[in-house]
Structures are given as C-alpha cells and as structure tokens.
Design a protein around this motif. Sequence first.
Motif, PDB file in Angstrom:
ATOM      1  N   LYS A 189       0.864  -1.187   0.000  1.00 49.21           N
ATOM      2  CA  LYS A 189       0.000   0.000   0.000  1.00 49.21           C
ATOM      3  C   LYS A 189       0.900   1.236   0.000  1.00 49.21           C
ATOM      4  O   LYS A 189       1.880   1.286   0.741  1.00 49.21           O
ATOM      5  CB  LYS A 189      -0.849  -0.040   1.282  1.00 49.21           C
ATOM      6  CG  LYS A 189      -1.645   1.213   1.552  1.00 49.21           C
ATOM      7  CD  LYS A 189      -2.391   1.113   2.892  1.00 49.21           C
ATOM      8  CE  LYS A 189      -2.835   2.475   3.353  1.00 49.21           C
ATOM      9  NZ  LYS A 189      -1.995   3.116   4.349  1.00 49.21           N
ATOM     10  N   GLY A 190       0.560   2.195  -0.863  1.00 49.03           N
ATOM     11  CA  GLY A 190       1.258   3.485  -0.818  1.00 49.03           C
ATOM     12  C   GLY A 190       2.510   3.564  -1.669  1.00 49.03           C
ATOM     13  O   GLY A 190       3.288   4.514  -1.538  1.00 49.03           O
ATOM     14  N   LYS A 236       4.152   9.694   7.230  1.00 48.17           N
ATOM     15  CA  LYS A 236       3.541   8.436   6.757  1.00 48.17           C
ATOM     16  C   LYS A 236       4.534   7.614   5.950  1.00 48.17           C
ATOM     17  O   LYS A 236       4.620   6.407   6.073  1.00 48.17           O
ATOM     18  CB  LYS A 236       2.347   8.766   5.844  1.00 48.17           C
ATOM     19  CG  LYS A 236       1.100   9.181   6.585  1.00 48.17           C
ATOM     20  CD  LYS A 236      -0.067   9.218   5.632  1.00 48.17           C
ATOM     21  CE  LYS A 236      -1.277   9.752   6.377  1.00 48.17           C
ATOM     22  NZ  LYS A 236      -2.478   9.745   5.542  1.00 48.17           N
ATOM     23  N   LEU A 237       5.283   8.307   5.102  1.00 44.36           N
ATOM     24  CA  LEU A 237       6.278   7.647   4.256  1.00 44.36           C
ATOM     25  C   LEU A 237       7.629   7.647   4.976  1.00 44.36           C
ATOM     26  O   LEU A 237       7.864   8.485   5.843  1.00 44.36           O
ATOM     27  CB  LEU A 237       6.419   8.413   2.933  1.00 44.36           C
ATOM     28  CG  LEU A 237       5.191   8.427   2.020  1.00 44.36           C
ATOM     29  CD1 LEU A 237       5.367   9.494   0.942  1.00 44.36           C
ATOM     30  CD2 LEU A 237       4.979   7.061   1.383  1.00 44.36           C
ATOM     31  N   PRO A 238       8.530   6.752   4.591  1.00 44.55           N
ATOM     32  CA  PRO A 238       9.870   6.769   5.214  1.00 44.55           C
ATOM     33  C   PRO A 238      10.718   7.913   4.652  1.00 44.55           C
ATOM     34  O   PRO A 238      11.688   7.698   3.932  1.00 44.55           O
ATOM     35  CB  PRO A 238      10.440   5.400   4.850  1.00 44.55           C
ATOM     36  CG  PRO A 238       9.722   4.977   3.635  1.00 44.55           C
ATOM     37  CD  PRO A 238       8.363   5.607   3.669  1.00 44.55           C
ATOM     38  N   GLY A 283      -3.308  -5.091   5.931  1.00 39.25           N
ATOM     39  CA  GLY A 283      -2.922  -6.462   5.573  1.00 39.25           C
ATOM     40  C   GLY A 283      -1.824  -6.492   4.517  1.00 39.25           C
ATOM     41  O   GLY A 283      -1.426  -7.546   4.038  1.00 39.25           O
ATOM     42  N   LYS A 284      -1.358  -5.295   4.130  1.00 35.66           N
ATOM     43  CA  LYS A 284      -0.314  -5.218   3.092  1.00 35.66           C
ATOM     44  C   LYS A 284       0.939  -4.578   3.652  1.00 35.66           C
ATOM     45  O   LYS A 284       0.905  -3.957   4.732  1.00 35.66           O
ATOM     46  CB  LYS A 284      -0.836  -4.361   1.937  1.00 35.66           C
ATOM     47  CG  LYS A 284      -2.040  -4.975   1.290  1.00 35.66           C
ATOM     48  CD  LYS A 284      -2.460  -4.210   0.076  1.00 35.66           C
ATOM     49  CE  LYS A 284      -3.510  -5.043  -0.660  1.00 35.66           C
ATOM     50  NZ  LYS A 284      -3.820  -4.505  -1.951  1.00 35.66           N
ATOM     51  N   TYR A 285       2.011  -4.668   2.906  1.00 32.53           N
ATOM     52  CA  TYR A 285       3.202  -3.911   3.275  1.00 32.53           C
ATOM     53  C   TYR A 285       2.863  -2.434   3.109  1.00 32.53           C
ATOM     54  O   TYR A 285       2.369  -2.017   2.054  1.00 32.53           O
ATOM     55  CB  TYR A 285       4.392  -4.292   2.369  1.00 32.53           C
ATOM     56  CG  TYR A 285       5.619  -3.517   2.769  1.00 32.53           C
ATOM     57  CD1 TYR A 285       6.535  -4.057   3.648  1.00 32.53           C
ATOM     58  CD2 TYR A 285       5.816  -2.203   2.315  1.00 32.53           C
ATOM     59  CE1 TYR A 285       7.619  -3.319   4.080  1.00 32.53           C
ATOM     60  CE2 TYR A 285       6.895  -1.461   2.754  1.00 32.53           C
ATOM     61  CZ  TYR A 285       7.797  -2.025   3.626  1.00 32.53           C
ATOM     62  OH  TYR A 285       8.864  -1.279   4.069  1.00 32.53           O
TER      63      TYR A 285
END
Length: 755
Positions: A298-299, A622-624, A606-608
């Motif tokens: 996701k994302g 939210k993001l690295p 349920g996803k990475y």
Amino acid sequence: MKKVLDKTEKADVCPFSRRGFLKGMVAAGVLASIPAGILRANAWERIHYEGKYDIFRNACPRNCYDTCSIKSYVKNGVLEFIEGAQESTFTDGALCVKGYAYPRRVYSPDRIKYPMKQVGRGTGNWKRISWDEALTEIAEKIFEIKKKDGSLLGMALDKYSGNFGITHYGVEGMMSSLGYTSRFVGTPCWPAGIDAQNFDMGNMWCNDPEDFVKAKYIIVWGGNPAWNSVHTMKFIYEAQERGAKLVVIDPLLTQTAAKADLYVRIKTSQDGVLALGMARHIVDKGLFDPEFVEKYSKGFEDFVSYLKENVSVEWAAEQSGVPAELIRQLAEEYAKAEPGTIWAGYGLQRHMNGGVNVRAIDALAAMTGNIGKEGGGVRYGHLQTWGFNYSAMVQKQPEGSVGYLGKDKIKSEFTIEQEGGAAYADRTININKLAESILTTDEPPIRLLWVACKNPFGQDFDRPKLQKAFDKLEMVVVVDQFFNETVQNADIVLPSTTLFEEYTVNVSYWHYWLSINEKAIPEQYEARSDLQIGAMLSKKMNELEAGSCTFPQIMDTKVWMEKEFNEGIYKYFGIKSWQDLRSGPKKAKLPSSASWHDRKFATPSGKYEFSSDLAADYGHTKLPEYKVRRKAYDKFRVLTPHTQFGLHSQFVNIDYMEDFNKEPFVYINPVAAKAKNIADGDMVKVFNKVGNVTVKAKLTDNVAEDVILMYEAWFRKADFNVQNLVDDESSDMGSFKTGAPGVAIHDQFADIAKA
Ligand SMILES: Nc1nc2c(c(=O)[nH]1)N[C@H]1C(S)=C(S)[C@@H](COP(=O)(O)OP(=O)(O)OC[C@H]3O[C@@H](n4cnc5c(=O)[nH]c(N)nc54)[C@H](O)[C@@H]3O)O[C@H]1N2
Ligand SMILES: Nc1nc2c(c(=O)[nH]1)N[C@H]1C(S)=C(S)[C@@H](COP(=O)(O)OP(=O)(O)OC[C@H]3O[C@@H](n4cnc5c(=O)[nH]c(N)nc54)[C@H](O)[C@@H]3O)O[C@H]1N2
Ligand SMILES: [Mo]
C-alpha cells in the motif's frame, strides 16, 4: 596439543585451570589452527566424556543474538568445562570465547557471595549480613513507604537484559505481588527498529538466520556480527562460498567489514538517505518488482512521487558520503539479486532518525520484492518463539493495593498482549531516562530502587546525572554477581546465581531454537536466583504482616520452569514435553525459513505499508522520508558500540577475558590525532557537555577523521565508563511497541586532548 587432550592427567580437571577452558574450546573445534589429528582426538574425547561426567543442558541467557545451547560437564558437583550443543545447527557445537570462560565466571573469587550492606553508600565499606537481616531491612522499608505515601509507587524496578531466561520475568512478578509500583519501561537496545518494522509490516519478524546460505547478495547494514553474532557468520561465509556478495555498510571498518567483498563507509545517521538514493535509482531503472508492489503493498505510488520530488542520487551521495556511482551500483546489484537480503543491525537505529532510517531500508527490500523470500528479507529480529506462559511474571497485587491513577499499561518488547488487555495501574517511566526520572518524578518520589539484571551505571546514559539521581534515593537494592559500579552505589546487594545454578528456559530473538537450562551445580555460597529471592522476600513480608505479598514463599526453580510451557510451545517445536529438551535443543517447525512467506502482513491494511497511517498517529511521517540527523554539539562524533570479548558490562572482568582485553582505548584516525598532537599510546582526555573519560589513544584509519571510537565495557581495574560521554537524547521511535522511545546512543559528540 595432544597433551592438552590427555584426560588421564589429574591437574587438568581442575575448574580453575586454564586447561579446562582450552579443553572446552578444543572440544568444539574453535581454536584457530587445530590440526586434523586433534579433531579426531576430539571425537574420541566426546565418547570418553560420557559416563565420566554428569552432563547437563544449559543455555546462554545473555542479551545476544546467538543465545547458545550449551552442554555442561560436571564432576563431584564442580562445573569443569562446557561446550556448544552439537544438536543445534545454529550453535553447531561451538561457543564464543566469552562462553568458554563461563566456569571462570562461576568460580571467580570476585563473585558476590553473601548478602552485603554498604555502610555509607559509595564508601566501599561493605559488611556481610545474613539473608534474614537483608530481607528484614528491605521489608521494613517497603512498609515504611506504604505508610508514608499510601501506596507503593515510591518503589521502582529497574531491570533489563542481564539474564533473558523466561523465569527471570519473576522479578516483575515479585513487584506485582507487593502492590502497584513504578516500572521503568522500554528498552535501550532496539526499540526504534521494532516500531519501524511494525509500521511497515505489522510485526518485527526475520527469516531463519540459517537461510543466509540461500542469499545471493547480503548487505550487513549497521551491524557487526563478526563480533556480536559469531555463530551467524558461518552461514554468511557459506553463502559467499556459493557465490553471494557480502556488502557491509558502516562508518567503522569493523571485523565484519574486513570479511566483506565490498565495504561502504557511510556518514553516521545517513542510512535513510542512502536507502532513498538507492530506491530512486531503482525506480528510474524500472528495477522494482511490479507484482509485489501491486498485490502486496500500500502506498507505493506515494513513495515513488516522494522520491521523484525530493530525492536524487547526487543529493544522496553528498549527504551520505557514498559516491553516486557506488549508490547506483549497490542499487542495481541488490535489485537484481535473486534473492538479496539485508541484515539491519541495531547500531543503525540508535539515532534521532534511526527508526525512519530502518523504514527506508525496509522499503528498499519491499519494492524489490525481497520480502517473504527464503534467503531474502530485512533481518532485524523476531519474537515468534517467545509464546511462554510467563507464570512467574503474572502475579496479583495484594488485596487493597493502591495504584497509579493513570491506566498505563506495562509494556516491554517481550510483552505478549493479553486477551482483553487488562490495564495495570503501575506507574510507567521511560527506562532510557532513568536519571532524569528519578530526579523529577514526584507524588510520590521514587524512594526505593530495586535493580536486577541491569547495570545502569555501566549501561545507562548521562552518568554524572545518574550519580545525582542515586544520591536522591532513600534505598538502593541491587541483585547481581559482581561488584560493578551500580553495586558501588547500592545500600544492599543480594548475590545472584549464575545460569548453571538454576532452572530456566531460553529462546532467541534471532534464531529459532529452544533450550532448556538445567541446574548443573548447587547455588554457590549464599547466591539465590531472582525467583528464589522473590520467594524469600515474600516469606519475610508475610512473616511481618500477613497478606502483604502474594508471591509464592517456596520456590523450586524447576517447578517454575515447567510452568512456562504450554501446548502452543510444544506444537511449535514438535515436542511432547519439556523433558524432550533434555536430549538437546529443538528448533521450531517452520513452514518456511522466510518470514512473511505468505505475504500476508499484520498491518491495518494487511499489506506492506510504504505509507503508514499508524506511523502518522505516532507523530511520524507516513512515508519513510528523509529526516535530518542530530546537529553536532561538539567537534568529533563519538561511537560507543559493543565489544568483542565482553557483552556490555559482563565478561570483561573475568580473568581470561582480561588476557585478551587488558585495558580500554580510544581509537582515533591518525590525521585527526596529528592535528591534536596525539601519538599512539598517549593518555588523552575525551570530553563533552556530559562529562569526560581519560584513556589511552590508539591510532587507526579504521575510523574516519571525524569519528572517535570507544567500546562500551566494564573493566574492573580501570576507571573507564563511556556513559560519561553519552546523553539521554531519545531516538525517534519506540513508543508504539515498547512503551518508550529508544536512545540516540550513537548521536554523540566530543572533543579530545592530550591528558
Ligand atoms: N554507550 C552505550 N550504551 C549502551 C549500549 C551501547 O552500545 N553504547 N548498548 C545498549 C544495549 S544494546 C543494551 S541491550 C543495554 C544492556 O544493558 P544491561 O542489560 O544493563 O547490560 P548487561 O551488562 O548485559 O547486564 C546487566 C547486569 O545483569 C547482571 N546479571 C547477569 N545475570 C543475572 C541474573 O541472573 N540475575 C541478576 N539479578 N543479575 C544478573 C550482570 O552481572 C550485569 O551486571 O545497554 C545499552 N547501553
Ligand atoms: N561480543 C558481543 N556480542 C554482543 C553484544 C556485546 O556487547 N558483545 N551485545 C548484544 C546486544 S545486546 C546487541 S543489541 C547486539 C548488537 O549488535 P550490533 O547491532 O551488531 O552492534 P553494535 O555494536 O550496537 O553496532 C553495530 C555497528 O553499528 C555501527 N553504526 C553506528 N551508527 C551507525 C550508523 O549511523 N549507520 C551505520 N550504517 N552503522 C552505524 C557501528 O559502527 C557498529 O559497527 O549484539 C549482541 N551481541
Ligand atoms: Mo542490546
């Protein structure tokens, strides 16, 4: 050499002899240049041992990846020598040097032998007292606190990783049995990375380290396993023999880096930048795994947009100190490897941006489809094998106990969440701010500190502040084995048994083996295990005031070890009873050596999750995303990582270890040393806003020009303590899963001058 193996000689069976030590090393084939003849003799020896010794199963309970399975040889109640268990393919019949020295630890003349009282804390004026006197004095203090404060919140527990045997959680149980107390929660070790992997994947879960052999490309990133996980190295070497390339990314040229095909020197704290630069190049070259990102994540699109707008390889090169061409090469080699794996070490995340840097590394593995593959993954740690009952830990407070009004829940990285999540009313305090908390916690203040399995003066941060904090405490009780610096700051010290003197059970946060720990020899002198001490205190409390402590008053460590097992454990390890472990350690029955092998992640989606709402809930991006590193507060960066022949404050004080490790050093680059007029062997003073350390200098270009290096360790003969240079600044992550943020141990700075 043959002579060393001659068992008919009388002298060499003395536990105090250097022979016993050598024999242990020889038995497992560890001595560097063992001729084949000796190894054959070794096989003969093994057969010869049976029947001549009482043989016991033990496990090294230290906070170490390897958690070795041990076979112990006892004659007439004396532990003569030990070796690694052959049944474990991880331990593989060999211990580390520290492990072979264990008999010297058990029989060390320096051991704390009896309960002792220090007349005037810090004076060194120790007086032997009886167990009865010690426990009476402690119990009376507990009653006094309850009377004064109306609760026991003025009593605090400071415990960490001196012994990870499962029954040692009985110390927490003992505290609950007394009432609601104050607890130091969190971990100084690995919390930022734990949170990072939980945000990304929903749990921290690594492949079986034995499957390193299946990797085609291995990046050891911010870890030094050649010292800190010696048993894993054989799997890495085998992978190399099968054609894998080993890359080590570290600001120091470590022993692990020396074994690598490629060593990448990175600027400290800039691992996120390097990972993002590699990710950008992978996107540009279309080298990511479309199936993984589409089906299991996701994302990803947001992540790609972030990279395109904010990250270039050139920028990453400038920030990280790793040349752009090398970043491209690393990215391409890793993305094309089938599979590539990354070992994210704990050194990597002991920074103010450590958690988000681990997330950037996870993202690199996810986008290349390396997660969920045998021989792949981002290996950090796991707690899959820790599903015990924690019977010793889960105890009920006495009737009418008054607790903390807040509904804080006790957490540690080993907490198994209970169904329904009963809220505890203990007061929880950040373990990494021990000094600050003792100084500032009020209503009620901390009056009595119980220290077990922890050496705060050696391992905690800002030692000058810790001294002030201890001076404020009304009573300090320490349970330990040696007169270390924390004991020097105690009023009462209680002697703890070593691993050979009690029953417990051990698993690892790295490999998948389960070992029993049997009582091989009687308790030495008046030493007692942490569990027994809880029972003795309970007896005394109830004697003085019936019903004041709910902990059992009679303690058989074997019975309590048995209570930790359950059907889940039996099934997971394919055994019928714990007795099966008497014939050797057992490995979990894994459906695959890969973590996340079905690619069903434990995240909310349920996803990475390249983009994690949960991370945002905890105040992170939210993001690295890139997070700027801590601003330097002094001239050089100070690194204080782990030492080869010690484990934190343990082992370096044992005489055999002192042979390897006589005195501490500070390591400095020759160019930097020249500018400071420092020659090899000079005594120097390293100083910063926290304090200072005076130590001998060693010149080496294994460290960069802007770095000074000291290994953390307790030398019983030297006034050396790196915590005089390390402040208690927090790292970014840790609160989500461990209850408190980690510490920016490696974001420290200092200057240096000739002493
Ligand atoms: N500067 C700096 N500081 C660091 C680190 C660093 O890299 N640099 N590393 C951090 C990390 S990763 C960690 S994990 C922590 C470790 O911090 P600690 O857990 O405090 O470290 P240890 O020295 O392993 O163990 C503490 C004490 O437990 C005692 N002990 C052993 N067995 C028993 C037992 O059965 N019962 C009782 N009651 N006591 C026992 C030992 O004798 C020892 O005194 O330190 C952290 N501190
Ligand atoms: N012999 C021995 N074995 C041990 C221990 C011990 O004390 N001695 N301790 C045990 C414990 S509790 C732990 S937590 C583990 C620790 O195991 P590791 O994580 O392997 O050990 P550390 O020494 O903490 O750090 C490893 C490396 O991180 C590097 N490092 C520091 N900052 C950065 C950075 O910003 N980027 C990068 N890329 N690298 C960085 C350091 O230079 C160091 O070489 O080992 C366990 N095993
Ligand atoms: Mo650690």
